[in-house]
Design an enzyme around this catalytic site. Structure first.
Site, PDB file in Angstrom:
ATOM      1  N   SER A   1     124.454 -47.898 -34.375  1.00  9.96           N
ATOM      2  CA  SER A   1     123.129 -48.382 -34.781  1.00  9.96           C
ATOM      3  C   SER A   1     122.116 -47.289 -34.464  1.00  9.96           C
ATOM      4  O   SER A   1     122.410 -46.367 -33.681  1.00  9.96           O
ATOM      5  CB  SER A   1     122.791 -49.641 -33.977  1.00  9.96           C
ATOM      6  OG  SER A   1     121.417 -49.915 -34.039  1.00  9.96           O
TER       7      SER A   1
ATOM      8  N   TYR B   1     121.744 -54.791 -26.212  1.00  8.87           N
ATOM      9  CA  TYR B   1     122.300 -54.300 -27.486  1.00  8.87           C
ATOM     10  C   TYR B   1     122.266 -52.767 -27.509  1.00  8.87           C
ATOM     11  O   TYR B   1     123.252 -52.111 -27.860  1.00  8.87           O
ATOM     12  CB  TYR B   1     121.485 -54.896 -28.637  1.00  8.87           C
ATOM     13  CG  TYR B   1     121.946 -54.516 -30.026  1.00  8.87           C
ATOM     14  CD1 TYR B   1     123.230 -54.813 -30.463  1.00  8.87           C
ATOM     15  CD2 TYR B   1     121.088 -53.861 -30.908  1.00  8.87           C
ATOM     16  CE1 TYR B   1     123.642 -54.471 -31.752  1.00  8.87           C
ATOM     17  CE2 TYR B   1     121.486 -53.526 -32.192  1.00  8.87           C
ATOM     18  CZ  TYR B   1     122.766 -53.828 -32.608  1.00  8.87           C
ATOM     19  OH  TYR B   1     123.179 -53.490 -33.875  1.00  8.87           O
TER      20      TYR B   1
END
Ligand code: NAP
Length: 241
Positions: free
Chosen positions: A142, A155
């Protein structure tokens, strides 16, 4: 360009979003697919749609938060197809929260699904990948694999961990001609982004198919050129920021 017809790929998180788009493109290329998501029920719709396309599909449901699941998945795929050529670590979880409000359970869940499962699946797949002439691991990281966004602490930490695994593994299996990539997108139109970034204009989000196009490019262009990491941002975002 190389043909992928008949190769075997294991894709995690294939029930929806980016994973489903990848599974669809790989199925159209004639790749035999082992598809994972957390439950039999969640993977069923993708399985049915891809079978209609004529694809050979093995459903491999299993909760990747459980440390025993990756070994079971690898055994199941190899037992059915006799090997693995491509592993796509795509499944991911993201709970939007400031770090001070993040519980131990939430932290552990991010680490288990986003970092530990790719580590264990890669470790289990490598003996089989060594026998393949198309051996590839693709880790879906990501933008927060290299940046940090507020309210995405656990995350972000898990995607940084995944990036670390990728960098080391790519070197450790280089001599076996196993190619290890990471793709680091931001703002793809899926369930996850609507939960994490409801502020974004959905018309500007990247389509999951655009990510799978990049993966098809990687898989079909196996030459002397190697791209370790691909960062993908929304066109509407300022470049280079
Ligand atoms: N969307 C974005 O903007 C974006 C940006 C950067 C990176 N990513 C990354 O891209 C990947 C795919 O994300 P997405 O946006 O497509 O998300 P999504 O639509 O929320 O899909 C997540 C997928 O992961 C599976 N999954 C979640 N927890 C699991 C578990 N414990 N065990 C097995 N499977 C599990 C889900 O299966 P179930 O259906 O069974 O829950 C689903 O197939 C993730 O790694 C995510 O971090 C996404």
């Amino acid at each position: 360009m190389i043909s992928l017809e008949g190769k075997v790929a294991l894709i995690t998180g294939a029930s929806r979003g980016i994973g489903k788009a990848i599974a669809t493109d790989l199925a159209k290329a004639g790749i035999r697919l082992a598809l994972n998501s957390s439950t039999e029920k969640s993977i069923e719709e993708t399985r049915r749609e891809l079978v209609k396309l004529g694809a050979e599909i093995l459903s491999c449901p299993g909760d990747l938060a459980d440390s025993g699941t990756p070994e079971v998945l690898i055994d199941r795929v190899v037992g059915h197809f006799g090997g693995i050529d491509i592993l796509i670590n795509n499944a991911g979880v993201a709970i939007p929260k400031p770090i001070v409000e993040t519980s131990i359970e939430e932290w552990d869940l991010h680490m288990a699904v986003n970092a530990r499962a790719p580590f264990l699946l890669s470790r289990g797949a490598i003996p089989y990948l060594k026998k393949s002439d198309a051996a590839t691991i693709i880790n879906i990281s990501s933008v927060v694999g290299y940046k940090g966004y507020i309210n995405q602490g656990a995350y972000t930490a898990s995607k940084h961990a995944l990036m670390g695994i990728t960098k080391v593994l790519a070197q450790e299996v280089h001599q076996d001609d196993i190619r290890v990539y990471t793709i680091a997108p931001g703002g793809v139109f899926t369930d996850m982004v609507s939960k994490m970034r409801p502020d974004l204009d959905t018309s500007e989000l990247i389509k999951p198919k655009e990510i799978s196009d990049i993966i098809m490019f990687i898989l079909t262009h196996r030459g002397n050129a190697m791209i370790d990491q691909i960062n993908v941002h929304r066109f509407s975002n300022t470049p280079w920021i």
